[in-house]
Design a protein around this motif. Sequence first.
Motif, PDB file in Angstrom:
ATOM      1  N   VAL A  12       0.841  -1.201   0.000  1.00 16.30           N
ATOM      2  CA  VAL A  12       0.000   0.000   0.000  1.00 16.30           C
ATOM      3  C   VAL A  12       0.874   1.248   0.000  1.00 16.30           C
ATOM      4  O   VAL A  12       1.715   1.423   0.891  1.00 16.30           O
ATOM      5  CB  VAL A  12      -0.935   0.026   1.232  1.00 16.30           C
ATOM      6  CG1 VAL A  12      -1.862   1.251   1.162  1.00 16.30           C
ATOM      7  CG2 VAL A  12      -1.750  -1.256   1.334  1.00 16.30           C
ATOM      8  N   THR A  13       0.685   2.125  -0.977  1.00 17.23           N
ATOM      9  CA  THR A  13       1.343   3.428  -0.958  1.00 17.23           C
ATOM     10  C   THR A  13       0.409   4.438  -0.292  1.00 17.23           C
ATOM     11  O   THR A  13      -0.803   4.255  -0.252  1.00 17.23           O
ATOM     12  CB  THR A  13       1.715   3.910  -2.372  1.00 17.23           C
ATOM     13  OG1 THR A  13       0.518   4.305  -3.073  1.00 17.23           O
ATOM     14  CG2 THR A  13       2.436   2.823  -3.154  1.00 17.23           C
ATOM     15  N   ALA A  15       0.414   4.992   2.867  1.00 19.78           N
ATOM     16  CA  ALA A  15      -0.079   4.141   3.956  1.00 19.78           C
ATOM     17  C   ALA A  15      -0.052   4.805   5.326  1.00 19.78           C
ATOM     18  O   ALA A  15      -0.480   4.197   6.308  1.00 19.78           O
ATOM     19  CB  ALA A  15       0.749   2.852   4.012  1.00 19.78           C
ATOM     20  N   GLY A  20      -5.241   4.929   2.769  1.00 27.51           N
ATOM     21  CA  GLY A  20      -4.115   3.995   2.747  1.00 27.51           C
ATOM     22  C   GLY A  20      -3.955   3.286   4.072  1.00 27.51           C
ATOM     23  O   GLY A  20      -3.813   2.058   4.127  1.00 27.51           O
ATOM     24  N   CYS A  92      -2.478   4.378  -3.177  1.00 26.80           N
ATOM     25  CA  CYS A  92      -3.302   5.423  -2.540  1.00 26.80           C
ATOM     26  C   CYS A  92      -2.605   6.770  -2.466  1.00 26.80           C
ATOM     27  O   CYS A  92      -3.266   7.782  -2.201  1.00 26.80           O
ATOM     28  CB  CYS A  92      -3.675   5.005  -1.119  1.00 26.80           C
ATOM     29  SG  CYS A  92      -4.726   3.568  -0.992  1.00 26.80           S
TER      30      CYS A  92
END
Length: 264
Positions: A12-13, A15, A20, A92
């Motif tokens: 997940v970017t 985050a 995120g 994200c």
Amino acid sequence: MSDSLRNKVVVVTGASSGIGKSIVMESAGRGATVVLLARNQGKLAEIAAEARELSGAQAIVLPTDMGKADDIEASFNQLVGAVDHVDYLVNCAGFGKFETFLESDMQNSTRMFQVNVLGLMYFTRLVGRLMMEQRLGQIINFGSIAGKVPTTKSAAYSASKAAVIQFSNVLRLELKPFNVDVMTVNPGPVYTNFFNIADESGNYVKNVQEFMLDPDDVAWQVVHYFGSSKRELNLPLSLALAAKLYALFPMIGDKLSLELASRK
């Protein structure tokens, strides 16, 4: 909580906060190994600790500026050294700034495209190649309803999200033969720190209360579609309908947008 994502790796970017962070926690709650990318190492460490308690699995922190190619490449190299596969990539990371375009700071617009579009594309290219080799995986890119329905004071942001949507559409076709799915998530306004930068006055948030989404609800819906071949998720339903109507009747859509939707 369940074990539906046990032995799955979710990257997940963006985050460290907002959607995120919620996707990290939702995935960990289902047993996933999570990999967290964002700039704020301290926040990532705190979230990773919570995720480990939930999942009993690894939570890997990769401090990364998604606007810098060197950071992205270094983090990818660390990623492949830490895990032997990636099942889901959720992009994200992104930000916006609400201001009339002709009065805007072009440095903000440049940075916006570096993070929202080019950084997403570069990291997706690296992880996508890995998924091609695996012949398995799913990439989920966050666009926005703003990339479908224009409103004033969001030219650069809307353009960046429209680029993400069309990039994802083409990538979906290119990766289909390799059993890698691509889904675009296009939310309307969400209760996150996004508006601390985008809407410093707070006026926009006040004016769109009826459309505001909870990040945990968005995360639940996104994770619900892990492993599916769903093409696009538009939220909430009212704005999803507005986007369809705009595509069919753009002149009427422009008029309604100026009267009703441009509330920044």
